[in-house]
Design a protein around this motif. Sequence first.
Motif, PDB file in Angstrom:
ATOM      1  N   ARG A  98      38.957  44.876  46.349  1.00 19.35           N
ATOM      2  CA  ARG A  98      40.047  44.445  47.231  1.00 19.35           C
ATOM      3  C   ARG A  98      39.799  43.047  47.783  1.00 19.35           C
ATOM      4  NH1 ARG A  98      39.830  49.985  48.076  1.00 19.35           N
ATOM      5  NH2 ARG A  98      41.817  51.076  47.763  1.00 19.35           N
ATOM      6  N   ASP A  99      38.548  42.764  48.149  1.00 18.90           N
ATOM      7  CA  ASP A  99      38.222  41.420  48.619  1.00 18.90           C
ATOM      8  C   ASP A  99      38.440  40.394  47.512  1.00 18.90           C
ATOM      9  OD1 ASP A  99      37.601  42.319  51.117  1.00 18.90           O
ATOM     10  OD2 ASP A  99      35.421  42.170  50.886  1.00 18.90           O
ATOM     11  N   MET A 100      38.121  40.770  46.266  1.00 24.24           N
ATOM     12  CA  MET A 100      38.350  39.855  45.145  1.00 24.24           C
ATOM     13  C   MET A 100      39.832  39.559  44.998  1.00 24.24           C
ATOM     14  SD  MET A 100      35.826  41.270  42.149  1.00 24.24           S
ATOM     15  CE  MET A 100      34.120  41.705  42.491  1.00 24.24           C
ATOM     16  N   ALA A 101      40.663  40.613  45.083  1.00 25.75           N
ATOM     17  CA  ALA A 101      42.110  40.444  44.914  1.00 25.75           C
ATOM     18  C   ALA A 101      42.703  39.548  45.998  1.00 25.75           C
ATOM     19  CB  ALA A 101      42.798  41.810  44.928  1.00 25.75           C
ATOM     20  N   GLY A 129      39.084  37.085  49.663  1.00 26.17           N
ATOM     21  CA  GLY A 129      38.534  37.123  51.015  1.00 26.17           C
ATOM     22  C   GLY A 129      37.071  37.521  51.004  1.00 26.17           C
ATOM     23  N   GLY A 130      36.496  37.604  52.195  1.00 24.35           N
ATOM     24  CA  GLY A 130      35.115  38.036  52.331  1.00 24.35           C
ATOM     25  C   GLY A 130      34.156  37.152  51.555  1.00 24.35           C
ATOM     26  N   ASP A 131      33.314  37.770  50.759  1.00 22.18           N
ATOM     27  CA  ASP A 131      32.311  37.024  49.990  1.00 22.18           C
ATOM     28  C   ASP A 131      32.924  36.173  48.892  1.00 22.18           C
ATOM     29  OD1 ASP A 131      29.425  38.216  50.779  1.00 22.18           O
ATOM     30  OD2 ASP A 131      30.911  39.815  50.850  1.00 22.18           O
ATOM     31  N   PHE A 132      34.207  36.355  48.602  1.00 22.74           N
ATOM     32  CA  PHE A 132      34.829  35.664  47.472  1.00 22.74           C
ATOM     33  C   PHE A 132      35.829  34.599  47.912  1.00 22.74           C
ATOM     34  CE2 PHE A 132      34.077  40.210  46.521  1.00 22.74           C
ATOM     35  CZ  PHE A 132      32.951  40.044  45.730  1.00 22.74           C
ATOM     36  N   ALA A 133      35.795  34.242  49.174  1.00 21.02           N
ATOM     37  CA  ALA A 133      36.732  33.256  49.696  1.00 21.02           C
ATOM     38  C   ALA A 133      36.231  31.837  49.431  1.00 21.02           C
ATOM     39  CB  ALA A 133      36.920  33.470  51.198  1.00 21.02           C
ATOM     40  N   LEU A 165      32.902  40.845  33.095  1.00 21.67           N
ATOM     41  CA  LEU A 165      33.896  40.170  32.253  1.00 21.67           C
ATOM     42  C   LEU A 165      35.242  40.881  32.283  1.00 21.67           C
ATOM     43  CD1 LEU A 165      32.010  38.933  29.065  1.00 21.67           C
ATOM     44  CD2 LEU A 165      33.283  37.559  30.711  1.00 21.67           C
ATOM     45  N   ASN A 166      35.248  42.193  32.539  1.00 24.87           N
ATOM     46  CA  ASN A 166      36.511  42.913  32.655  1.00 24.87           C
ATOM     47  C   ASN A 166      37.352  42.373  33.804  1.00 24.87           C
ATOM     48  OD1 ASN A 166      35.348  44.477  30.683  1.00 24.87           O
ATOM     49  ND2 ASN A 166      35.050  46.284  31.962  1.00 24.87           N
ATOM     50  N   LEU A 167      36.688  41.733  34.771  1.00 23.59           N
ATOM     51  CA  LEU A 167      37.372  41.155  35.935  1.00 23.59           C
ATOM     52  C   LEU A 167      37.477  39.638  35.832  1.00 23.59           C
ATOM     53  CD1 LEU A 167      35.562  43.263  38.688  1.00 23.59           C
ATOM     54  CD2 LEU A 167      37.864  43.623  37.785  1.00 23.59           C
TER      55      LEU A 167
END
Length: 267
Positions: free
Chosen positions: A73-76, A79-83, A146-148
């Motif tokens: 969800r954070d990736m989508a 946000g969070g660690d992926f911002a 890689l799937n993501l």
Amino acid sequence: MAVLPQLTDATLTLENRIAVLTLNRHDLRNALTGSSLIDDIVTTATWVNACKDVSVLVITGAGSAFSAGGNIRDMAERGGDFAGDPAECAERYREGIQRIPLAMHAIEVPVIAAVNGPAIGAGFDLANMADIRIAAESAKFGETFLNLGIIPGDGGAWFMQRLIGYQRAFELTLSGRVVDAKEAKELGIAMEVVPNEELMPSALAMAKRMAEQPPKATRLTKRLMKMAQRMELKDFLDLCACFQGMSHNEQEHLDAVNRMIEAMSRK
């Protein structure tokens, strides 16, 4: 008696020289990001090295999963660690999840991963950072980055090929496929596969055998096995000689020798 560190999203116990770290965010399938599990794992690794009452560390997960890895969800939501922009995101990795492989690789005692369920993405990589993996029949393993559309950013590509070889690690990483416990054992990922209800008893039985060994020599032996992977034989033997000289002058060595002599005299 040893003082245990305060953890947020994991639990930690210590009994008979065996520490058990349980990832305890079942609501997130024990995702490492979007929780405090990164801090908890790093804190535990640091504590283990400083606490001479610990001879073995067992890591497992509460609930149905070992660890789902990154928080999707954070990736989508970016946000969070992926911002952040590329530079900011890279720095978040360095300051966040990449602290886990550095901490795990530096642990001085044997580490057993008791994989109770799916170990996916960074969760798979965490299991591979242990010295030994025991899998429940319900366990699954997948290097699914890689799937993501992303790469193994937590060091997984470094650990897995050292565990099962480049070719097999390459296939699992590039295909992104998930393997069950039986195939994981065939590939050399899991050392044992046991019924779900026997997972922790089996892991603790193995830990008990290791914890019964002289603790200082155990830590030195693990250090040697890690260093053997990157040293030339001549240099390695010189190091062995130094460590052996230390071991011969420890009381635990004399105690172990005397126990063996006593056991032989009873035969």
